[in-house]
Design a protein around this motif. Structure first.
Motif, PDB file in Angstrom:
ATOM      1  N   TYR A 145       0.794  -0.871  -0.080  1.00  0.00           N
ATOM      2  CA  TYR A 145      -0.212  -0.030   0.195  1.00  0.00           C
ATOM      3  C   TYR A 145       0.601   1.030  -0.161  1.00  0.00           C
ATOM      4  N   TYR A 169       1.567   5.931  -0.248  1.00  0.00           N
ATOM      5  CA  TYR A 169       0.506   6.959   0.191  1.00  0.00           C
ATOM      6  C   TYR A 169       0.489   8.234  -0.345  1.00  0.00           C
ATOM      7  N   SER A 202      -4.243   7.868  -2.116  1.00  0.00           N
ATOM      8  CA  SER A 202      -3.304   5.818  -1.462  1.00  0.00           C
ATOM      9  C   SER A 202      -3.483   4.414  -2.863  1.00  0.00           C
ATOM     10  N   TYR A 243      -3.673   0.737  -4.102  1.00  0.00           N
ATOM     11  CA  TYR A 243      -2.750  -0.063  -4.371  1.00  0.00           C
ATOM     12  C   TYR A 243      -3.021  -1.367  -5.028  1.00  0.00           C
ATOM     13  N   GLU A 273      -7.914   5.240  -3.061  1.00  0.00           N
ATOM     14  CA  GLU A 273      -8.644   6.839  -2.641  1.00  0.00           C
ATOM     15  C   GLU A 273      -7.672   7.859  -2.844  1.00  0.00           C
ATOM     16  N   LYS A 274      -8.549   8.707  -2.828  1.00  0.00           N
ATOM     17  CA  LYS A 274      -8.467  10.111  -3.075  1.00  0.00           C
ATOM     18  C   LYS A 274      -9.342  11.963  -2.216  1.00  0.00           C
ATOM     19  N   THR A 311      -3.192  -2.064   6.592  1.00  0.00           N
ATOM     20  CA  THR A 311      -3.256  -1.101   6.037  1.00  0.00           C
ATOM     21  C   THR A 311      -2.931  -0.039   7.685  1.00  0.00           C
TER      22      THR A 311
END
Lengths: 112, 113
Positions: free
Chosen positions: A31, A33, A48, A50, A56-57, A98
């Motif tokens: 992962y 970021y 993020s 993966y 996600e943003k 995570t």
């Protein structure tokens, strides 16, 4: 102890120019970021990543921003047309799951 | 909307005492909560993670508690040392997303020799 490496440590750029911030995450981490921290403010989530795609943003991560994992080791953040308000410390982080992120030392971006 | 609150005032304590930092959150039930240390000009360093079904977690001189009823976590450093002086950040996973960790603004700890 494994480290997340970020280059450059400091980048000065003209407003409107493109910048690419580079990161080498820890090799067995899955992962990735990007965060940023404007001077004196909190650490803010950007994006993020993966399995070779964005997970996600945040609202900050608009069309001017993009991320790439061009090969097996690098993870980059590109800002297409920098603005004065993009001046901040940009942190890359990685994690095996995570839990418990490992952050790099950051790139200080100054837009003039 | 979801909110994470940490005391913005610096905590100033004498060496050897226990430092206790607070993290409160509202309008949300995180699956886990993490604590980080940040020194000036450096990236955050992970210290401890505690899950919603855990009440307490310890690591050496550090202890974290998690009260999901009060929506609060306490972070304790026992036998504090000047080297513990730093900003301590609380972070929560955001909503149902495991891929988005949101940080509080942090509390600065100063340990006097």
């Amino acid at each position: 102890e494994p480290e997340v490496t970020q280059t450059p440590s400091h980048q000065v750029t003209q407003m409107g120019q493109e910048v690419i911030l580079r990161c080498v995450p820890i090799s067995n981490h899955l992962y990735f970021y990007w965060y940023r921290q404007i001077l004196g403010q909190k650490v803010e989530f950007l994006v993020s990543f993966y399995n070779n795609e964005i997970s996600e943003k945040s609202e900050i991560f608009d069309d001017q921003f993009s991320v790439e994992r061009p090969d097996g080791s690098n993870f980059t953040l590109k800002i297409r047309s920098t603005k004065l308000e993009d001046s901040a410390m940009y942190f890359c982080a990685s994690s095996e799951s995570t839990d418990g992120y490992t952050f790099g030392s950051g790139t200080r971006l100054t837009v003039v | 909307s979801q909110k994470i609150e940490q005391n913005s005032e610096a905590l100033n304590i004498q060496e050897g005492k226990t430092a206790t930092l607070t993290c409160n959150y509202t309008n949300y039930s995180p699956a886990y909560l993490q604590w980080y240390r940040q020194d000036p000009g450096r990236g955050p360093v992970f210290l401890l993670l505690i899950r919603e079904n855990e009440k307490e977690k310890r690591k050496e001189r550090l202890k974290v508690t998690f009260d999901t009823t009060l929506k609060q976590s306490l972070f304790h450093i026992t036998a504090s040392q000047p080297a513990d002086s730093a900003t301590y950040l609380c972070a929560l996973d955001w909503m149902d997303s495991s891929y988005k960790l949101i940080f509080g603004s942090g509390t600065r700890l100063l340990v006097r020799p």
